[in-house]
Design an enzyme around this catalytic site. Structure first.
Site, PDB file in Angstrom:
ATOM      1  N   ASP A   1       5.501  -0.041  -9.944  1.00 33.12           N
ATOM      2  CA  ASP A   1       5.024  -1.279  -8.944  1.00 33.12           C
ATOM      3  C   ASP A   1       4.508  -2.447  -9.774  1.00 33.12           C
ATOM      4  O   ASP A   1       4.617  -3.537  -9.222  1.00 33.12           O
ATOM      5  CB  ASP A   1       3.889  -0.773  -7.942  1.00 33.12           C
ATOM      6  CG  ASP A   1       4.410   0.267  -7.133  1.00 33.12           C
ATOM      7  OD1 ASP A   1       5.763   0.586  -7.041  1.00 33.12           O
ATOM      8  OD2 ASP A   1       3.759   1.231  -6.530  1.00 33.12           O
TER       9      ASP A   1
ATOM     10  N   ARG B   1       0.584  14.085  -5.557  1.00 28.59           N
ATOM     11  CA  ARG B   1      -0.212  13.400  -4.906  1.00 28.59           C
ATOM     12  C   ARG B   1      -1.209  14.381  -4.163  1.00 28.59           C
ATOM     13  O   ARG B   1      -0.747  14.938  -3.057  1.00 28.59           O
ATOM     14  CB  ARG B   1       0.254  12.086  -3.638  1.00 28.59           C
ATOM     15  CG  ARG B   1       1.204  11.421  -4.402  1.00 28.59           C
ATOM     16  CD  ARG B   1       1.652  10.283  -3.246  1.00 28.59           C
ATOM     17  NE  ARG B   1       2.923   9.682  -3.427  1.00 28.59           N
ATOM     18  CZ  ARG B   1       2.931   8.593  -4.280  1.00 28.59           C
ATOM     19  NH1 ARG B   1       1.807   8.298  -5.013  1.00 28.59           N
ATOM     20  NH2 ARG B   1       4.235   8.013  -4.560  1.00 28.59           N
TER      21      ARG B   1
ATOM     22  N   THR C   1       3.318   3.247 -13.376  1.00 25.37           N
ATOM     23  CA  THR C   1       3.752   3.075 -12.147  1.00 25.37           C
ATOM     24  C   THR C   1       4.711   1.949 -12.043  1.00 25.37           C
ATOM     25  O   THR C   1       4.578   0.758 -12.670  1.00 25.37           O
ATOM     26  CB  THR C   1       2.608   2.292 -11.100  1.00 25.37           C
ATOM     27  OG1 THR C   1       3.455   1.988  -9.805  1.00 25.37           O
ATOM     28  CG2 THR C   1       1.803   1.513 -11.671  1.00 25.37           C
TER      29      THR C   1
ATOM     30  N   ASP D   1      -2.313   3.074  -8.683  1.00 24.59           N
ATOM     31  CA  ASP D   1      -3.567   2.682  -8.154  1.00 24.59           C
ATOM     32  C   ASP D   1      -4.360   3.815  -7.685  1.00 24.59           C
ATOM     33  O   ASP D   1      -5.544   4.103  -8.001  1.00 24.59           O
ATOM     34  CB  ASP D   1      -2.995   1.881  -7.261  1.00 24.59           C
ATOM     35  CG  ASP D   1      -4.021   1.069  -6.514  1.00 24.59           C
ATOM     36  OD1 ASP D   1      -4.833   0.460  -7.163  1.00 24.59           O
ATOM     37  OD2 ASP D   1      -4.076   0.782  -5.106  1.00 24.59           O
TER      38      ASP D   1
ATOM     39  N   GLY E   1       3.219   8.540  -8.157  1.00 24.17           N
ATOM     40  CA  GLY E   1       4.718   8.498  -8.067  1.00 24.17           C
ATOM     41  C   GLY E   1       5.170   8.390  -9.710  1.00 24.17           C
ATOM     42  O   GLY E   1       4.207   8.116 -10.521  1.00 24.17           O
TER      43      GLY E   1
HETATM   44  O1  F6P Z   1       3.878   3.699  -6.205  1.00 28.56           O
HETATM   45  C1  F6P Z   1       5.143   3.869  -6.582  1.00 28.56           C
HETATM   46  C2  F6P Z   1       6.192   4.035  -5.490  1.00 28.56           C
HETATM   47  O2  F6P Z   1       7.364   4.397  -5.895  1.00 28.56           O
HETATM   48  C3  F6P Z   1       6.197   3.097  -4.521  1.00 28.56           C
HETATM   49  O3  F6P Z   1       6.743   1.847  -4.685  1.00 28.56           O
HETATM   50  C4  F6P Z   1       6.636   3.418  -3.069  1.00 28.56           C
HETATM   51  O4  F6P Z   1       6.032   2.978  -2.035  1.00 28.56           O
HETATM   52  C5  F6P Z   1       6.022   4.871  -3.289  1.00 28.56           C
HETATM   53  O5  F6P Z   1       5.711   5.249  -4.781  1.00 28.56           O
HETATM   54  C6  F6P Z   1       6.937   6.083  -2.791  1.00 28.56           C
HETATM   55  O6  F6P Z   1       6.196   7.295  -2.746  1.00 28.56           O
HETATM   56  P1  F6P Z   1       6.858   8.899  -2.674  1.00 28.56           P
HETATM   57  O7  F6P Z   1       7.778   9.060  -3.799  1.00 28.56           O
HETATM   58  O8  F6P Z   1       5.821   9.564  -2.456  1.00 28.56           O
HETATM   59  O9  F6P Z   1       7.758   8.698  -1.368  1.00 28.56           O
END
Ligand code: F6P
Length: 326
Positions: free
Chosen positions: A131, A75, A129, A106, A14
């Protein structure tokens, strides 16, 4: 720093505000130190497909203030396979990249750790991140900007919540960590934070809200961390609505707007310091470490620790929220 002439940089997972400031800091510190720098596009996928460009200082001009990542991100499932990682290694050899700086959360650092061990390849990680869930650093790149975005949004929702005398459940990101919800709740004067680290029953929550309404409050805001453990804001709101129909309940899911925007000064400085430190770490022959900042000091955190250990929630914050929401 045995045999390193060229450093590759990638962002993965992310995106987070401040990633560009980190890319700039790694690039410029490396060039300052006499190294060649190559930007790898779309995270680990770019390593597999060879989407790579040499970076000069101008390639990272005017990006410190920009959200997102100029290197793009992904990803990458293929990198999770031994075949994918073998292809990535071959690209690195072909491009004559001798060390990597990986900026991500992570999952990205887990990938870095596996790859570094498998191919004995020097990698330094930067915690990128929103998070804030990486152990060994007080803050991750992007977290401060996100908490400020959450604060602005919740302040706005409070206006309408107060006008209509409503109870709002606002879902924030954080994956399995409650840092955004808990600190967001303190920063906005919310009544409660529902976070995966602490179990809260609907009854407890209702009691808290009821006591607030009984006293003087005519509206309430509860921040909910998105997580299968909390069940998310929608599910929680449904349960409260069913059991306490007297409340006029609404839900807002902040979603991906939390990941955008120009990074705050805190994130720009954090990313700049960490990016420069990543190059220092490689100069010192460090590998398989994440750069952290603890008590304002740069620290090297082994990947194994940064990834495996859960970063604990500070209980003092929970108490503060409880005491201030009466
Ligand atoms: O890890 C960052 C994050 O924004 C998390 O808080 C969330 O759960 C996830 O990524 C969302 O991922 P995506 O952008 O793939 O929907």
């Amino acid at each position: 720093m045995a045999g390193i002439n060229c450093i590759g940089i990638l962002t993965s997972g992310g995106d987070a505000p401040g990633m560009n400031a980190a890319i700039r800091a790694v690039t410029r510190s490396a060039i300052f130190g006499g190294f060649k720098v190559k930007g790898i596009y779309r995270g680990y996928r770019g390593l597999i497909t060879g989407e790579i460009q040499e970076f000069k200082t101008q390639n990272v001009s005017n990006i410190i203030q920009a959200g997102g990542t100029i290197l793009k991100t992904a990803r990458c499932k293929e990198f999770q396979t031994p075949e994918g990682r073998q292809l990535a290694y071959e690209t690195l050899k072909k491009e004559e990249i001798d060390a990597l700086v990986v900026i991500g959360g992570d999952g990205s650092l887990t990938g870095a750790r596996i790859f570094a061990t498998e191919f004995n390849f020097p990698i330094v990680g930067l915690p990128g991140t929103i998070d804030n869930d990486l152990y060994g650093t007080d803050k991750t790149i992007g977290y401060d900007t996100d908490i400020n975005t959450i604060m602005e949004c919740v302040d706005k929702i409070r206006d309408t919540a107060t006008s209509h005398e409503r109870l709002f459940f606002i879902e924030v990101m954080g994956r399995d960590a409650g840092f955004l919800a808990l600190n967001g709740a303190i920063a906005t004067g919310a009544e409660a934070a529902i976070i995966p680290e602490i179990s809260t029953e609907v009854d407890q929550l209702a009691e808290l809200i009821q006591s607030g309404f009984r006293k003087s409050k005519n509206s309430s805001i509860v921040l909910v961390a998105e997580s299968p453990i909390t069940g998310g804001a929608m599910a929680l709101a449904e349960r409260v609505k069913n059991e306490y129909p007297q409340y006029d309940v609404r839900v807002t899911i902040l979603g991906h707007l939390q990941r955008g925007g120009s990074p705050t000064a805190v994130d720009r400085i954090l990313a700049s310091r960490m990016g420069a430190a990543a190059v220092d770490a490689l100069l010192e022959d460090q590998r398989n470490v994440m750069i952290g900042i603890r008590n304002d000091e740069i620290v090297y955190v082994p990947f194994s620790k940064a990834i495996k250990n859960d970063k604990p929630i500070n209980r003092e914050l929970l108490n503060t929220l409880r005491r201030l929401s009466i």
